[in-house]
Design an enzyme around this catalytic site. Structure first.
Site, PDB file in Angstrom:
ATOM      1  N   PRO A 145       1.341 -53.827 -14.934  1.00  0.00           N
ATOM      2  CA  PRO A 145       0.200 -53.554 -14.076  1.00  0.00           C
ATOM      3  C   PRO A 145      -0.323 -52.129 -14.174  1.00  0.00           C
ATOM      4  O   PRO A 145       0.441 -51.168 -14.258  1.00  0.00           O
ATOM      5  CB  PRO A 145       0.713 -53.851 -12.668  1.00  0.00           C
ATOM      6  CG  PRO A 145       2.187 -53.910 -12.780  1.00  0.00           C
ATOM      7  CD  PRO A 145       2.497 -54.315 -14.188  1.00  0.00           C
ATOM      8  N   ASN A 146      -1.654 -52.053 -14.139  1.00  0.00           N
ATOM      9  CA  ASN A 146      -2.421 -50.802 -14.095  1.00  0.00           C
ATOM     10  C   ASN A 146      -2.446 -50.049 -15.421  1.00  0.00           C
ATOM     11  O   ASN A 146      -3.171 -49.067 -15.558  1.00  0.00           O
ATOM     12  CB  ASN A 146      -1.924 -49.880 -12.970  1.00  0.00           C
ATOM     13  CG  ASN A 146      -2.021 -50.557 -11.617  1.00  0.00           C
ATOM     14  OD1 ASN A 146      -3.096 -51.019 -11.253  1.00  0.00           O
ATOM     15  ND2 ASN A 146      -0.927 -50.657 -10.890  1.00  0.00           N
ATOM     16  N   ARG A 179      -6.859 -43.679 -15.565  1.00  0.00           N
ATOM     17  CA  ARG A 179      -5.924 -43.658 -14.449  1.00  0.00           C
ATOM     18  C   ARG A 179      -5.116 -42.364 -14.443  1.00  0.00           C
ATOM     19  O   ARG A 179      -4.355 -42.099 -15.383  1.00  0.00           O
ATOM     20  CB  ARG A 179      -4.967 -44.839 -14.639  1.00  0.00           C
ATOM     21  CG  ARG A 179      -3.848 -44.894 -13.672  1.00  0.00           C
ATOM     22  CD  ARG A 179      -2.779 -45.895 -14.104  1.00  0.00           C
ATOM     23  NE  ARG A 179      -1.747 -45.967 -13.097  1.00  0.00           N
ATOM     24  CZ  ARG A 179      -0.551 -46.476 -13.276  1.00  0.00           C
ATOM     25  NH1 ARG A 179      -0.229 -47.002 -14.450  1.00  0.00           N
ATOM     26  NH2 ARG A 179       0.322 -46.488 -12.318  1.00  0.00           N
ATOM     27  N   TYR A 188      -0.749 -39.673 -16.946  1.00  0.00           N
ATOM     28  CA  TYR A 188      -0.608 -40.681 -18.002  1.00  0.00           C
ATOM     29  C   TYR A 188      -1.395 -40.372 -19.272  1.00  0.00           C
ATOM     30  O   TYR A 188      -1.340 -41.146 -20.220  1.00  0.00           O
ATOM     31  CB  TYR A 188      -1.018 -42.061 -17.446  1.00  0.00           C
ATOM     32  CG  TYR A 188      -0.152 -42.505 -16.284  1.00  0.00           C
ATOM     33  CD1 TYR A 188       1.212 -42.732 -16.460  1.00  0.00           C
ATOM     34  CD2 TYR A 188      -0.682 -42.665 -15.007  1.00  0.00           C
ATOM     35  CE1 TYR A 188       2.021 -43.121 -15.403  1.00  0.00           C
ATOM     36  CE2 TYR A 188       0.120 -43.058 -13.941  1.00  0.00           C
ATOM     37  CZ  TYR A 188       1.470 -43.277 -14.145  1.00  0.00           C
ATOM     38  OH  TYR A 188       2.274 -43.658 -13.100  1.00  0.00           O
ATOM     39  N   ASN A 193       6.720 -51.667 -21.021  1.00  0.00           N
ATOM     40  CA  ASN A 193       6.496 -50.748 -19.911  1.00  0.00           C
ATOM     41  C   ASN A 193       6.083 -51.629 -18.741  1.00  0.00           C
ATOM     42  O   ASN A 193       4.931 -52.057 -18.661  1.00  0.00           O
ATOM     43  CB  ASN A 193       5.394 -49.741 -20.242  1.00  0.00           C
ATOM     44  CG  ASN A 193       5.191 -48.756 -19.102  1.00  0.00           C
ATOM     45  OD1 ASN A 193       5.672 -48.966 -17.986  1.00  0.00           O
ATOM     46  ND2 ASN A 193       4.474 -47.684 -19.366  1.00  0.00           N
ATOM     47  N   ALA A 244       4.881 -50.525 -12.292  1.00  0.00           N
ATOM     48  CA  ALA A 244       5.608 -50.456 -11.017  1.00  0.00           C
ATOM     49  C   ALA A 244       6.628 -51.590 -10.853  1.00  0.00           C
ATOM     50  O   ALA A 244       7.574 -51.466 -10.067  1.00  0.00           O
ATOM     51  CB  ALA A 244       4.620 -50.460  -9.853  1.00  0.00           C
ATOM     52  N   GLU A 273      12.871 -50.253 -22.913  1.00  0.00           N
ATOM     53  CA  GLU A 273      11.972 -49.931 -21.796  1.00  0.00           C
ATOM     54  C   GLU A 273      11.342 -48.554 -22.056  1.00  0.00           C
ATOM     55  O   GLU A 273      12.055 -47.624 -22.429  1.00  0.00           O
ATOM     56  CB  GLU A 273      12.816 -49.881 -20.520  1.00  0.00           C
ATOM     57  CG  GLU A 273      12.101 -49.454 -19.273  1.00  0.00           C
ATOM     58  CD  GLU A 273      13.066 -49.155 -18.124  1.00  0.00           C
ATOM     59  OE1 GLU A 273      14.248 -48.815 -18.375  1.00  0.00           O
ATOM     60  OE2 GLU A 273      12.632 -49.244 -16.978  1.00  0.00           O
ATOM     61  N   HIS A 291       8.541 -45.594 -20.469  1.00  0.00           N
ATOM     62  CA  HIS A 291       7.644 -45.082 -19.421  1.00  0.00           C
ATOM     63  C   HIS A 291       6.952 -43.835 -19.939  1.00  0.00           C
ATOM     64  O   HIS A 291       7.603 -42.940 -20.498  1.00  0.00           O
ATOM     65  CB  HIS A 291       8.421 -44.755 -18.140  1.00  0.00           C
ATOM     66  CG  HIS A 291       9.026 -45.972 -17.550  1.00  0.00           C
ATOM     67  ND1 HIS A 291       8.271 -46.916 -16.907  1.00  0.00           N
ATOM     68  CD2 HIS A 291      10.285 -46.435 -17.574  1.00  0.00           C
ATOM     69  CE1 HIS A 291       9.056 -47.913 -16.545  1.00  0.00           C
ATOM     70  NE2 HIS A 291      10.278 -47.651 -16.943  1.00  0.00           N
ATOM     71  N   ARG A 319       9.605 -37.716 -10.341  1.00  0.00           N
ATOM     72  CA  ARG A 319       8.446 -38.070  -9.523  1.00  0.00           C
ATOM     73  C   ARG A 319       8.954 -38.545  -8.149  1.00  0.00           C
ATOM     74  O   ARG A 319       9.981 -38.062  -7.693  1.00  0.00           O
ATOM     75  CB  ARG A 319       7.608 -39.143 -10.242  1.00  0.00           C
ATOM     76  CG  ARG A 319       7.067 -38.658 -11.583  1.00  0.00           C
ATOM     77  CD  ARG A 319       6.201 -39.703 -12.247  1.00  0.00           C
ATOM     78  NE  ARG A 319       5.043 -40.040 -11.434  1.00  0.00           N
ATOM     79  CZ  ARG A 319       4.252 -41.090 -11.655  1.00  0.00           C
ATOM     80  NH1 ARG A 319       4.506 -41.890 -12.680  1.00  0.00           N
ATOM     81  NH2 ARG A 319       3.225 -41.338 -10.854  1.00  0.00           N
TER      82      ARG A 319
END
Ligand code: DQA
Length: 146
Positions: free
Chosen positions: A10-11, A18, A23, A74, A77, A98, A100, A107
């Protein structure tokens, strides 16, 4: 030729627009193009998928996961709470890395935990687009190519 799935959650379709300070300013299309070029050099075939919907990500992993060499994911969330995506990865027994873009350990507290990491070969965080290229390089050395 060994096929690697490149899955974004998502996103991540909004990359470039964004929160570019976190990012980066490049789009998902640019990322995928970059990975396609690298894959061609490495002799790997890639299949790209992005969805904002948990069930769609799970269905894609079920549909493709049994027949592929590996997956770079990735999960956005969902990383932090989707036991369903974690189970999908272990259900198909797919070698998974995985990735990111941001350093999730630097964060908000809720981002520091990945429920996906335990079913992955490893996790690459904080290197932006380079993380996906690193994962591709790992698969290039750790897959049988036919
Ligand atoms: C992310 C980190 C997640 O916490 C966040 O929800 C994302 C992007 C990353 O690539 O840094 O959507 O997965």
């Amino acid at each position: 030729m060994a096929k690697i799935l490149v899955v974004n959650g998502p996103n991540l379709n909004l990359l470039g627009k964004r929160e570019p300070e976190i990012y980066g300013s490049k789009t998902l299309e640019e990322l995928n193009q970059h990975l396609s070029n690298l894959a061609a050099e490495l002799g790997l075939e890639l299949e790209f998928y992005q969805s904002n919907i948990e069930g769609e990500l799970i269905n894609f992993i079920h549909d493709k996961g049994f027949d592929c060499g590996g997956m770079i994911i990735n999960p956005g969330a969902y990383t932090h709470y989707s036991y369903a995506i974690r189970d999908a990865i272990s259900s198909v027994g797919l070698k998974t890395v995985e990735v990111h873009l941001s350093n999730i350990h630097d964060r908000e507290e809720f981002r520091t935990k990945s429920v996906i990491a335990p079913v992955c070969e490893g996790s690459i965080v904080g290197f932006g687009f380079y993380g996906y290229a690193m994962a591709l390089s790992y698969f290039s050395d750790n897959l049988k190519k036919d």
